[in-house]
Write a protein that holds these residues in place. Structure first.
Motif, mmCIF file in Angstrom:
data_model
loop_
_atom_site.group_PDB
_atom_site.id
_atom_site.type_symbol
_atom_site.label_atom_id
_atom_site.label_comp_id
_atom_site.label_asym_id
_atom_site.label_seq_id
_atom_site.Cartn_x
_atom_site.Cartn_y
_atom_site.Cartn_z
ATOM 1 N N TYR A 35 36.268 95.525 64.132
ATOM 2 C CA TYR A 35 36.911 94.856 65.262
ATOM 3 C C TYR A 35 38.396 95.159 65.346
ATOM 4 O O TYR A 35 39.132 94.492 66.053
ATOM 5 N N THR A 36 38.845 96.176 64.644
ATOM 6 C CA THR A 36 40.263 96.493 64.589
ATOM 7 C C THR A 36 40.559 97.733 65.414
ATOM 8 O O THR A 36 39.811 98.698 65.385
ATOM 9 N N GLU A 37 41.647 97.674 66.150
ATOM 10 C CA GLU A 37 42.119 98.833 66.893
ATOM 11 C C GLU A 37 43.615 98.923 66.682
ATOM 12 O O GLU A 37 44.322 97.927 66.813
ATOM 13 N N LEU A 38 44.095 100.103 66.330
ATOM 14 C CA LEU A 38 45.523 100.290 66.104
ATOM 15 C C LEU A 38 46.187 100.743 67.393
ATOM 16 O O LEU A 38 45.675 101.609 68.098
ATOM 17 N N PHE A 39 47.327 100.127 67.722
ATOM 18 C CA PHE A 39 48.086 100.465 68.914
ATOM 19 C C PHE A 39 49.396 101.132 68.524
ATOM 20 O O PHE A 39 50.010 100.776 67.514
ATOM 21 N N THR A 40 49.831 102.051 69.365
ATOM 22 C CA THR A 40 51.187 102.566 69.241
ATOM 23 C C THR A 40 52.123 101.452 69.729
ATOM 24 O O THR A 40 51.671 100.508 70.399
ATOM 25 N N PRO A 41 53.411 101.522 69.435
ATOM 26 C CA PRO A 41 54.315 100.497 69.960
ATOM 27 C C PRO A 41 54.249 100.376 71.490
ATOM 28 O O PRO A 41 54.281 99.267 72.037
ATOM 29 N N LYS A 42 54.111 101.485 72.178
ATOM 30 C CA LYS A 42 54.013 101.457 73.640
ATOM 31 C C LYS A 42 52.729 100.751 74.092
ATOM 32 O O LYS A 42 52.745 99.937 75.010
ATOM 33 N N GLN A 43 51.602 101.057 73.444
ATOM 34 C CA GLN A 43 50.338 100.403 73.774
ATOM 35 C C GLN A 43 50.405 98.903 73.485
ATOM 36 O O GLN A 43 49.887 98.094 74.244
ATOM 37 N N MET A 44 51.052 98.539 72.382
ATOM 38 C CA MET A 44 51.184 97.130 72.038
ATOM 39 C C MET A 44 52.013 96.386 73.071
ATOM 40 O O MET A 44 51.680 95.261 73.462
ATOM 41 N N ALA A 45 53.088 96.994 73.539
ATOM 42 C CA ALA A 45 53.921 96.363 74.564
ATOM 43 C C ALA A 45 53.119 96.153 75.844
ATOM 44 O O ALA A 45 53.197 95.088 76.470
ATOM 45 N N GLU A 46 52.321 97.139 76.231
ATOM 46 C CA GLU A 46 51.493 97.018 77.435
ATOM 47 C C GLU A 46 50.417 95.948 77.253
ATOM 48 O O GLU A 46 50.161 95.140 78.143
ATOM 49 N N PHE A 47 49.780 95.929 76.096
ATOM 50 C CA PHE A 47 48.767 94.918 75.804
ATOM 51 C C PHE A 47 49.368 93.521 75.877
ATOM 52 O O PHE A 47 48.812 92.619 76.497
ATOM 53 N N SER A 48 50.513 93.327 75.270
ATOM 54 C CA SER A 48 51.178 92.025 75.289
ATOM 55 C C SER A 48 51.577 91.630 76.702
ATOM 56 O O SER A 48 51.448 90.474 77.100
ATOM 57 N N ARG A 49 52.032 92.602 77.484
ATOM 58 C CA ARG A 49 52.410 92.320 78.868
ATOM 59 C C ARG A 49 51.196 91.870 79.681
ATOM 60 O O ARG A 49 51.243 90.906 80.421
ATOM 61 N N GLN A 50 50.070 92.547 79.495
ATOM 62 C CA GLN A 50 48.868 92.237 80.262
ATOM 63 C C GLN A 50 48.242 90.909 79.859
ATOM 64 O O GLN A 50 47.604 90.251 80.675
ATOM 65 N N THR A 51 48.388 90.521 78.615
ATOM 66 C CA THR A 51 47.715 89.314 78.125
ATOM 67 C C THR A 51 48.665 88.140 77.928
ATOM 68 O O THR A 51 48.245 87.103 77.430
ATOM 69 N N ASN A 52 49.920 88.317 78.306
ATOM 70 C CA ASN A 52 50.926 87.273 78.081
ATOM 71 C C ASN A 52 50.977 86.853 76.613
ATOM 72 O O ASN A 52 51.219 85.698 76.294
ATOM 73 N N GLY A 53 50.682 87.800 75.725
ATOM 74 C CA GLY A 53 50.735 87.531 74.295
ATOM 75 C C GLY A 53 49.521 86.803 73.755
ATOM 76 O O GLY A 53 49.450 86.486 72.585
ATOM 77 N N ARG A 54 48.525 86.536 74.619
ATOM 78 C CA ARG A 54 47.296 85.859 74.180
ATOM 79 C C ARG A 54 46.109 86.741 74.514
ATOM 80 O O ARG A 54 46.083 87.394 75.548
ATOM 81 N N TYR A 55 45.132 86.752 73.635
ATOM 82 C CA TYR A 55 43.940 87.548 73.884
ATOM 83 C C TYR A 55 42.722 86.668 73.708
ATOM 84 O O TYR A 55 42.592 85.933 72.748
ATOM 85 N N GLY A 56 41.852 86.759 74.655
ATOM 86 C CA GLY A 56 40.571 86.071 74.579
ATOM 87 C C GLY A 56 39.521 86.985 75.154
ATOM 88 O O GLY A 56 39.811 87.830 75.988
ATOM 89 N N GLY A 57 38.330 86.830 74.732
ATOM 90 C CA GLY A 57 37.297 87.717 75.248
ATOM 91 C C GLY A 57 35.924 87.123 75.075
ATOM 92 O O GLY A 57 35.742 86.082 74.443
ATOM 93 N N LEU A 58 34.955 87.806 75.670
ATOM 94 C CA LEU A 58 33.567 87.361 75.610
ATOM 95 C C LEU A 58 32.820 87.964 74.438
ATOM 96 O O LEU A 58 31.744 87.506 74.103
ATOM 97 N N GLY A 59 33.385 89.040 73.861
ATOM 98 C CA GLY A 59 32.727 89.669 72.723
ATOM 99 C C GLY A 59 31.885 90.857 73.110
ATOM 100 O O GLY A 59 30.819 91.081 72.538
ATOM 101 N N MET A 60 32.363 91.617 74.097
ATOM 102 C CA MET A 60 31.637 92.822 74.469
ATOM 103 C C MET A 60 32.617 93.902 74.885
ATOM 104 O O MET A 60 33.718 93.628 75.328
#
Length: 76
Positions: free
Chosen positions: A2-27
């Motif tokens: 369940y682990t995925e490594l992000f580059t700093p740029k990918q991490m910044a984009e992920f944080s921007r899109q999720t407002n720093g929170r991540y939730g999911g359905l599991g798929m």
């Protein structure tokens, strides 16, 4: 698994899109033949509990048909 490594740029984009929170359905979803399709269902998640299976197509969200949508549209 369940682990995925992000580059700093990918991490910044992920944080921007999720407002720093991540939730999911599991798929994990992917695009196949014009449909967004379930590629993987993770164990012990809401998706598994709902009976979602690999290969299922996401054909509608609320009242909107999803044929031709990109995975990003479905995720949003």
């Amino acid at each position: 698994p369940y682990t995925e490594l992000f580059t700093p740029k990918q991490m910044a984009e992920f944080s921007r899109q999720t407002n720093g929170r991540y939730g999911g359905l599991g798929m994990e979803i992917s695009e196949q033949s014009g449909f967004v399709t379930v590629a993987r269902v993770f164990p012990h998640t809401p998706a598994e509990g709902a009976g979602i299976q690999e290969g299922d197509r996401i054909v509608q969200i609320d009242t909107a048909a999803t044929r031709g949508w990109k995975t990003s549209q479905v995720q949003n």
